[in-house]
Design a protein around this motif. Structure first.
Motif, PDB file in Angstrom:
ATOM      1  N   ARG A 170       0.836  -1.192   0.000  1.00 20.18           N
ATOM      2  CA  ARG A 170       0.000   0.000   0.000  1.00 20.18           C
ATOM      3  C   ARG A 170       0.877   1.250   0.000  1.00 20.18           C
ATOM      4  NH1 ARG A 170      -3.150  -1.502   5.362  1.00 20.18           N
ATOM      5  NH2 ARG A 170      -0.951  -1.870   5.885  1.00 20.18           N
TER       6      ARG A 170
ATOM      7  N   ILE B 177      -0.639   5.864  -5.658  1.00 20.22           N
ATOM      8  CA  ILE B 177       0.020   4.632  -6.028  1.00 20.22           C
ATOM      9  C   ILE B 177      -0.964   3.775  -6.812  1.00 20.22           C
ATOM     10  CG2 ILE B 177      -0.593   3.538  -3.835  1.00 20.22           C
ATOM     11  CD1 ILE B 177       1.946   1.887  -4.040  1.00 20.22           C
ATOM     12  N   SER B 178      -0.481   3.129  -7.838  1.00 20.57           N
ATOM     13  CA  SER B 178      -1.325   2.229  -8.612  1.00 20.57           C
ATOM     14  C   SER B 178      -0.505   1.029  -9.051  1.00 20.57           C
ATOM     15  CB  SER B 178      -1.906   2.945  -9.842  1.00 20.57           C
ATOM     16  OG  SER B 178      -0.864   3.357 -10.708  1.00 20.57           O
ATOM     17  N   ARG B 179      -1.177  -0.044  -9.392  1.00 21.48           N
ATOM     18  CA  ARG B 179      -0.489  -1.189  -9.949  1.00 21.48           C
ATOM     19  C   ARG B 179      -0.329  -0.964 -11.441  1.00 21.48           C
ATOM     20  NH1 ARG B 179       0.382  -5.641  -6.861  1.00 21.48           N
ATOM     21  NH2 ARG B 179       1.911  -5.977  -8.508  1.00 21.48           N
TER      22      ARG B 179
ATOM     23  N   GLN C 114       3.919  -6.424 -12.867  1.00 23.12           N
ATOM     24  CA  GLN C 114       3.699  -6.326 -11.426  1.00 23.12           C
ATOM     25  C   GLN C 114       4.315  -5.085 -10.795  1.00 23.12           C
ATOM     26  OE1 GLN C 114       4.207 -10.143  -9.315  1.00 23.12           O
ATOM     27  NE2 GLN C 114       4.575 -11.090 -11.300  1.00 23.12           N
ATOM     28  N   GLN C 115       4.674  -4.116 -11.599  1.00 20.99           N
ATOM     29  CA  GLN C 115       5.233  -2.881 -11.048  1.00 20.99           C
ATOM     30  C   GLN C 115       4.177  -2.077 -10.292  1.00 20.99           C
ATOM     31  OE1 GLN C 115       6.797  -0.982 -14.542  1.00 20.99           O
ATOM     32  NE2 GLN C 115       8.909  -1.492 -14.031  1.00 20.99           N
ATOM     33  N   TYR C 116       4.654  -1.323  -9.325  1.00 21.20           N
ATOM     34  CA  TYR C 116       3.867  -0.245  -8.737  1.00 21.20           C
ATOM     35  C   TYR C 116       4.269   1.047  -9.436  1.00 21.20           C
ATOM     36  CZ  TYR C 116       3.206  -3.611  -4.917  1.00 21.20           C
ATOM     37  OH  TYR C 116       2.903  -4.721  -4.190  1.00 21.20           O
TER      38      TYR C 116
ATOM     39  N   LEU D 177       4.334   4.960  -8.631  1.00 24.91           N
ATOM     40  CA  LEU D 177       4.174   6.006  -7.633  1.00 24.91           C
ATOM     41  C   LEU D 177       4.059   7.356  -8.329  1.00 24.91           C
ATOM     42  CD1 LEU D 177       6.980   4.902  -5.122  1.00 24.91           C
ATOM     43  CD2 LEU D 177       4.635   4.035  -5.326  1.00 24.91           C
TER      44      LEU D 177
END
Length: 278
Positions: free
Chosen positions: A26, A44-46, A232-234, A236
């Motif tokens: 999170r 933040i997002s996937r 699978q990156q986040y 920001l």
């Protein structure tokens, strides 16, 4: 209406001690450090946004001995990494640079383009190709990625497209670099170690990664890791204050509070550009 955006997107990969991507983090699990100071993360997002990538395929004479290896590497890349929502283009890189395949989501067409390349010849204008690919990718929305399949040697790029200027351009245009470095050998005496270091710098500074497969069998592992990165990156979101919107290079780092011993891969810096859109 004219809108100015100063958003800095920071694609971030988090791996545990086993090298497996960490999911379900999170916003409060992350810490963003800019020029040594902690800064707030806006969102933040996937990484479910589409990827727009350009593959730079080395067609120079220096790759003659590893030619078939390089072609199989590129074909396996598209088979393993491309998702239905993604698109890719292919550049043929030698003395001259050719957009061999414009942006498409058709994996079969991308593979056919690679397989149709004739015997390699000429020198290598790799840095020129990076500049050309960045300009091509600029209008596309989504995460911009350059994939380099090459030994990494540059021999004929324009004098103002040297390593430092190319890296600055990559950072300014917010593009990740992944490298599958072919044409190198186990004997360090015949490897171009300087080229290896430059490719590793391009990838590490932009939050990508570099791989040096020794055999075709090593490719699956490398491409599986690239695929995991992109899937699978986040991402920001950071809105820099006025003193960071000066067109200068600013250092950036991302840390995670949990899990322990996690490894974080993200861009190492940014250059804020004011993008005016009418």
């Amino acid at each position: 209406m004219r809108v100015t955006s100063n958003l800095v997107a920071v694609p971030t990969t988090v791996l545990d001690a086993r090298g497996i991507a960490v999911a379900n983090l999170r916003l409060e699990d992350f810490e963003l450090i800019v020029d040594g100071q902690t800064k707030p993360i806006s969102d933040i997002s996937r990484a479910d946004t589409p990827v727009r990538m350009a593959m730079l395929f080395d067609n120079s004479g220096s790759l003659l001995e590893s030619r078939e290896f390089e072609k199989r590497a590129a074909v396996r890349f598209f088979r393993n990494v491309m998702r239905p929502v993604d698109q890719a283009a292919i550049y043929s890189v030698s003395t001259d640079i050719d957009l061999a395949q414009p942006m498409t989501s058709d994996v079969a067409r991308l593979q056919q383009t690679i397989e149709s390349f004739a015997k390699p010849e000429g020198a290598t204008s790799l840095y020129d190709a990076i500049f050309m690919a960045l300009n091509y990718l600029k209008p596309y929305a989504g995460r911009r990625v350059i994939v380099i399949v090459s030994d990494g040697r540059d021999t004929t790029s324009h004098y103002d497209h040297d390593f430092d200027n190319t890296l600055q351009k990559l950072l300014a245009d917010e593009c990740q670099v992944y490298v599958v470095q072919t044409g190198v050998y186990d004997n360090a005496n015949v490897r171009d170690l300087a080229a290896e270091r430059r490719m590793q710098e391009f990838s590490s500074q932009t939050g990508g990664s570099a791989y040096i497969p020794r055999t075709v069998g090593d490719l699956d592992s490398a491409f599986a890791q690239i695929s995991a990165d992109l899937a699978q990156q986040y991402v920001l979101s950071y809105y820099p204050a006025a003193d960071k919107r000066d067109g200068k290079y600013h250092q950036i780092a991302v840390r995670v509070k949990t899990p322990a011993n996690a490894r974080v891969r993200s861009r190492k810096g940014f250059l804020v550009k004011n993008l005016d859109r009418v």
